[in-house]
Design an enzyme around this catalytic site. Structure first.
Site, short mmCIF file in Angstrom:
data_model
loop_
_atom_site.label_atom_id
_atom_site.label_comp_id
_atom_site.label_asym_id
_atom_site.label_seq_id
_atom_site.Cartn_x
_atom_site.Cartn_y
_atom_site.Cartn_z
N ARG A 59 0.84 -1.21 0.00
CA ARG A 59 0.00 0.00 0.00
C ARG A 59 0.87 1.25 0.00
O ARG A 59 0.55 2.24 -0.67
CB ARG A 59 -0.96 0.00 1.20
CG ARG A 59 -1.98 1.13 1.11
CD ARG A 59 -3.08 1.01 2.15
NE ARG A 59 -2.58 1.15 3.50
CZ ARG A 59 -3.31 0.98 4.60
NH1 ARG A 59 -4.59 0.66 4.50
NH2 ARG A 59 -2.79 1.12 5.80
N GLU A 108 -16.24 6.44 5.46
CA GLU A 108 -15.47 5.75 6.51
C GLU A 108 -15.47 6.63 7.75
O GLU A 108 -16.14 7.66 7.77
CB GLU A 108 -14.04 5.47 6.02
CG GLU A 108 -13.25 6.73 5.67
CD GLU A 108 -11.80 6.45 5.28
OE1 GLU A 108 -11.28 5.37 5.57
OE2 GLU A 108 -11.18 7.36 4.69
N LYS A 137 -2.73 6.91 1.08
CA LYS A 137 -2.49 7.24 2.49
C LYS A 137 -1.40 8.31 2.51
O LYS A 137 -0.21 8.03 2.68
CB LYS A 137 -2.08 5.97 3.25
CG LYS A 137 -2.29 6.09 4.75
CD LYS A 137 -2.28 4.72 5.40
CE LYS A 137 -2.18 4.82 6.91
NZ LYS A 137 -3.32 5.45 7.56
#
Ligand code: PMP
Length: 289
Positions: free
Chosen positions: A50, A182, A149
């Site tokens: 990721r 989220e 991220k």
């Protein structure tokens, strides 16, 4: 504490970055948060994938392969004697000018911190969390994709400010269409009968690694797991709601916007999935001595 900084382990006091680093000036960079359980770095491969994907999307060259990142992570844990804790990988764009142009930054800064973990209280896990919906909507994927991220977490911090000011620890974030995205730092799930629901990442969430693993253990437990567009209706009327994240693991939400969820206590499915997830996190990953 020894910090990994660009290929070397240095003392904490020497682990400094320039005021011209674009990570500081513009939030230009990416990061990861990973847990260590009894010498097992949980899902390290997935976290490094990721990190590399996030970097690729922002066209940031980390200058290290996945294998090199894994080796550096193990080395940092060993140097600090961390067998249980929390790791933070930070990759900044590096030193540049005061202008935006990222291509004038010649060298990315790779930082790995191995530290203790700040956990929610035991009481919060036993009683469950109260959560509100933030007025701040989640970033649109077409603007700054929440799947990256990145070091630019102001969107989440704006929401977190609302949560803390409302006297709760977390908040739900909706996307621009009003669908559930989220929480400010966690993914969200609803349980209805044998069905486990969570929004697909394109609704505006990070593709959480805990989320992925919880879906896996739920499928193994025979649940019907679906990624589906959700509104607050599905959460307010669910039997159980819980949040997932590397630090939080699996934590029950018992009150959302003053609507009691289910019985108002952490439910049996949440407890079962929390246990199964913890078991997996203790074994699936990179083990070191
Ligand atoms: N959403 C956001 C915005 C996050 O920052 C995080 C990580 N804290 C998560 C979800 C959960 O992701 P993971 O399970 O990979 O920790």
């Amino acid at each position: 504490m020894k910090i990994y900084l660009n290929g070397k382990l240095v003392d904490e006091k020497d682990a400094v970055v320039s005021v011209f680093d674009h990570g500081l000036l513009y939030g230009d960079g990416v990061f990861e948060g990973t847990r260590v359980y009894d010498g097992n770095i949980a899902f390290l491969g997935e976290h490094m994938d990721r990190l590399l994907d996030s970097a690729k999307v922002i066209d940031l060259n980390i200058g290290m392969t996945k294998e090199e990142l894994v080796a550096a992570t193990v080395e940092t844990c060993q140097a600090n004697g961390i067998k249980n804790g929390y790791l933070r990988h930070v990759v900044t764009r590096g030193v540049g000018t005061l202008g935006l142009n990222p291509y004038l930054c010649k060298q990315a800064q790779v930082i790995i911190i191995a530290a203790d973990i700040q956990l929610y209280t035991v009481e919060l896990y036993e009683k469950g969390m109260r959560v509100i919906t933030a007025g701040t909507i989640r970033n649109m994927a077409e603007a700054v994709n929440p799947r990256v991220k990145s070091l630019n977490y102001l969107n989440n911090i704006m929401a977190k400010i609302e949560a803390v000011n409302a006297g709760v620890m977390e908040c739900l974030m909706l996307n621009a269409q009003g669908y559930v995205a989220e929480a400010s730092g966690d993914n969200v799930f609803a349980v209805k009968g044998n069905k486990l629901m969570t929004p697909p990442a394109w609704c505006g969430g990070l593709e959480g690694i805990t989320r992925e693993k919880v879906m896996q253990v739920a499928r193994e437990a025979g649940m019907d797991v679906v990624e589906t567009v959700m509104t607050r209706y599905e959460l307010w009327t669910a039997d159980e709601v819980f949040l997932t994240g590397t630090a939080a693991e699996v934590i029950a939400v018992v009150d959302l916007d003053k609507r009691l969820i289910g019985s108002g206590k952490p439910g049996p499915v949440t407890k079962k999935l929390a246990q199964a997830y913890r078991k997996l996190a203790g074994t699936d990953g990179v083990r070191f001595e």
